[in-house]
Design an enzyme around this catalytic site. Structure first.
Site, short mmCIF file in Angstrom:
data_model
loop_
_atom_site.label_atom_id
_atom_site.label_comp_id
_atom_site.label_asym_id
_atom_site.label_seq_id
_atom_site.Cartn_x
_atom_site.Cartn_y
_atom_site.Cartn_z
N VAL A 11 0.82 -1.21 0.00
CA VAL A 11 0.00 0.00 0.00
C VAL A 11 0.86 1.27 0.00
O VAL A 11 0.71 2.14 -0.86
CB VAL A 11 -0.97 -0.01 1.21
CG1 VAL A 11 -1.63 1.34 1.40
CG2 VAL A 11 -2.04 -1.08 0.99
N THR A 121 -5.79 -0.79 7.02
CA THR A 121 -7.13 -1.29 7.35
C THR A 121 -7.20 -1.57 8.85
O THR A 121 -6.42 -2.38 9.36
CB THR A 121 -7.41 -2.58 6.55
OG1 THR A 121 -7.26 -2.27 5.17
CG2 THR A 121 -8.81 -3.10 6.83
N ARG A 154 -6.11 -3.07 -5.40
CA ARG A 154 -5.92 -4.53 -5.52
C ARG A 154 -4.47 -4.75 -5.91
O ARG A 154 -3.97 -4.08 -6.82
CB ARG A 154 -6.83 -5.08 -6.63
CG ARG A 154 -8.30 -4.85 -6.40
CD ARG A 154 -9.07 -4.92 -7.70
NE ARG A 154 -8.64 -3.89 -8.64
CZ ARG A 154 -9.02 -3.81 -9.91
NH1 ARG A 154 -9.85 -4.71 -10.40
NH2 ARG A 154 -8.59 -2.85 -10.70
N ASN A 228 -14.54 -5.41 2.28
CA ASN A 228 -13.75 -6.64 2.10
C ASN A 228 -14.54 -7.86 2.56
O ASN A 228 -14.44 -8.93 1.94
CB ASN A 228 -12.44 -6.54 2.88
CG ASN A 228 -11.35 -5.92 2.01
OD1 ASN A 228 -11.61 -5.48 0.90
ND2 ASN A 228 -10.13 -5.87 2.52
N PHE A 269 -16.09 -11.52 -8.50
CA PHE A 269 -15.95 -12.26 -7.24
C PHE A 269 -16.97 -13.38 -7.10
O PHE A 269 -17.30 -13.80 -6.02
CB PHE A 269 -16.01 -11.31 -6.02
CG PHE A 269 -14.78 -10.46 -5.94
CD1 PHE A 269 -13.72 -10.81 -5.14
CD2 PHE A 269 -14.66 -9.32 -6.72
CE1 PHE A 269 -12.57 -10.05 -5.10
CE2 PHE A 269 -13.51 -8.55 -6.69
CZ PHE A 269 -12.46 -8.92 -5.88
N GLY A 277 -7.44 -15.84 -0.30
CA GLY A 277 -6.28 -15.73 0.58
C GLY A 277 -5.75 -14.32 0.50
O GLY A 277 -6.49 -13.38 0.21
N CYS A 280 -5.43 -9.47 2.74
CA CYS A 280 -6.60 -8.64 3.06
C CYS A 280 -7.80 -9.46 3.51
O CYS A 280 -8.20 -9.39 4.67
CB CYS A 280 -6.95 -7.77 1.87
SG CYS A 280 -5.71 -6.49 1.62
N LYS A 283 -7.69 -11.87 6.83
CA LYS A 283 -7.43 -11.18 8.10
C LYS A 283 -8.49 -10.09 8.36
O LYS A 283 -8.87 -9.89 9.50
CB LYS A 283 -6.02 -10.61 8.12
CG LYS A 283 -5.85 -9.29 7.40
CD LYS A 283 -4.50 -8.65 7.72
CE LYS A 283 -4.27 -7.41 6.88
NZ LYS A 283 -5.24 -6.33 7.09
N ARG A 347 1.14 -14.27 1.11
CA ARG A 347 0.59 -14.29 2.46
C ARG A 347 -0.80 -14.93 2.46
O ARG A 347 -1.66 -14.57 1.67
CB ARG A 347 0.53 -12.87 3.02
CG ARG A 347 1.93 -12.30 3.28
CD ARG A 347 1.89 -10.88 3.77
NE ARG A 347 1.49 -9.95 2.74
CZ ARG A 347 1.48 -8.62 2.91
NH1 ARG A 347 1.84 -8.10 4.06
NH2 ARG A 347 1.11 -7.83 1.93
#
Ligand code: NAD
Length: 462
Positions: A11, A121, A154, A228, A269, A277, A280, A283, A347
């Protein structure tokens, strides 16, 4: 404006150079001095399309610099973007360690007036805590306005998203903060910039004015978590539909296309697969559920989204086991390690979860990813990393598609088949159409779809 960006991850390292491209004077800083040294020497710590060019141009124009001296960066600027990580803690909540540490550093260093902008975030009410921290540790030495400006980029299209956002959300408490935020984003709001993604002026690349949404700080913080979580919900819904399709003989791709064509639903989506995964969705979903729980709301809807996602790995392993029978002793080729294409970010990648489970069951894994190999060599020491997509097939009992990199479609599948023990592909991302790999003699399994069947031909008329 003179802007400081704290945290040069996906970011911060996108935001800082893009702000410099808008004409601001930007200093990026990070507590990871090795990362800063790399950036100072012209290197890039992450893969993000078009970003190296934006960085180079900013540095060359004298508007972008990198320093490990956070205090210097804070002192030198009028506005401070906080872009540090908020990783999950042991309870699934967002860790506020980096945010608090940065707030204290700002408080202890700043003088005069600063606009402090939270881009990370964070759970709702973080702004309130930051305000208290800034006031407490500064002991009134400086004046500040706090803003929540959640980031919606993104990975993979971060530069594009900066210049062409759907909306810019600013949670503010004062008119001064609102005006300063408008000033920072003015070129994007007014379409007066040169777009590095398209190499054209804003108008030349079809710029549309983004929505400028001014809210209070709590709302801005909630918008990001709610957005999200909603996208995660869509993915889990698509996966639930895919399971239903497998049980009924319907085709998930057809069903989801039928849904997505409804403008109220939209097609994005709604793709089934091995689950979401990245840094973002998992978590943020977990942090949102935990935050809601803390304030007395049991977000059962999102708990189910989480459970459906967690079961995707199990579901895929089951599919493999059904076909290969015993996993122990098998060699399995994995195509893709990043959590999605066009990024090197691994991640919370479902690919990792699947590979680790297959290793636990006794399989040997050979793997390849176009961008994530340097990360995987540290993170998956027991995996044999090979230099090309074709090589994962060498001696393998199966090949898995774990990230939908488009270039996997162009691999030499005929040659791969020849080098395999057994020609079978498990496509966890529905990269291929059923039947597409038939001509190379592959057995093919995907998510929510039946094996390819030809339509009955029209009966010949007599
Ligand atoms: P990242 O891990 O890539 O980067 C975070 C950076 O902050 C690291 O370079 C780290 O060294 C640095 N940092 C940590 N503590 C620091 C400190 N005390 N002082 C200075 N630097 C410090 O994370 P990211 O993906 O860039 O995400 C940052 C935030 O933005 C997170 O809250 C994330 O949820 C959010 N976000 C991420 C994305 C995305 O696609 N990655 C999109 C929107 C929002």
């Amino acid at each position: 404006m003179k802007i400081c960006v704290i945290g040069t991850g996906y970011v911060g390292l996108t935001t800082g150079p893009c702000l410099a491209a808008l004409g601001h004077e930007v200093i990026c800083t990070d507590c990871d001095s090795a990362k800063i040294e790399l950036l100072q020497s012209g290197g890039m710590p992450l893969f993000e399309k078009a970003l190296p060019e934006v960085v180079q141009q900013g540095v060359k124009a004298g508007r972008l610099s990198f320093t490990a001296d956070v205090r210097h960066a804070i002192e030198a600027c009028d506005a401070i973007f906080v872009c540090v990580g908020t990783p999950p803690d042991a309870d699934g909540k967002a860790s506020m360690v980096a945010i608090e540490s940065v707030a204290r550093q700002i408080a202890e260093t700043a003088s005069g007036y600063k606009l402090v902008i939270g881009k990370s975030t964070v759970p709702v009410h973080t702004g309130e805590r930051m305000r208290r921290t800034l006031a407490t540790y500064s002991r009134g030495r400086f004046d500040f306005d706090l803003v929540s400006n959640p980031e919606f980029l993104r990975e993979g299209t971060g530069v594009y998203d900066f210049f062409h956002p759907d909306r810019i959300v600013v949670g503010v408490e004062s008119e001064r903060a609102q005006n300063l935020m408008r000033e920072i984003y003015a070129p994007v709001l007014d379409g007066v910039f040169h777009c590095p993604w398209h190499g054209q002026t804003a108008r030349g690349c079809g710029w549309k004015a983004p929505a400028w949404l001014v809210t209070n700080i709590n709302s801005a913080e909630l918008i990001k978590h709610a957005a999200n979580s909603f996208l995660s919900l869509k993915i889990s819904y698509a996966n639930a539909i895919a399971d239903l399709c497998e049980l009924t003989g319907a085709n998930a791709e057809e069903v989801l296309r039928g849904l997505g064509l409804d403008r109220r639903i939209g097609s994005e989506f709604l793709r089934p697969g091995i689950g979401f995964g990245g840094f973002c969705f998992p978590k943020d979903l977990s942090a949102f559920i935990e935050m809601a729980n803390d304030i007395g709301y049991n977000f059962r809807l999102l708990r189910e989204v989480q459970a459906i996602n967690a079961s995707r790995v199990e579901h895929f392993i089951h599919l493999i086991q059904q076909e290969l029978w015993v996993i122990e002793g098998k060699t399995i080729g994995a195509l893709g390690l990043a959590f999605k294409p066009e990024t090197d970010d691994t991640r919370l990648s479902p690919a990792y979860a699947i590979i680790r489970e297959l290793q636990r069951l006794g399989a040997t894994i050979r793997a390849y990813d176009p961008q994530a190999m340097h990360k995987a060599s540290r993170e998956l020491p027991a995996v044999e990393l090979v230099a090309s997509g074709e090589e994962v097939a060498q001696g393998a009992d199966a090949v898995l598609v774990l990230t939908e990199w488009p270039q996997f479609r162009q691999l030499d599948w005929a040659r791969m088949g020849e080098t395999m023990q057994r020609r079978v592909v498990f496509d966890g991302r529905n990269l291929f159409a059923p039947g597409e790999l038939d001509r190379y003699g592959f057995d093919y399994f995907s998510i929510g779809r039946q094996p390819h069947r030809e339509l009955k031909p029209v009966a010949a008329s007599h």
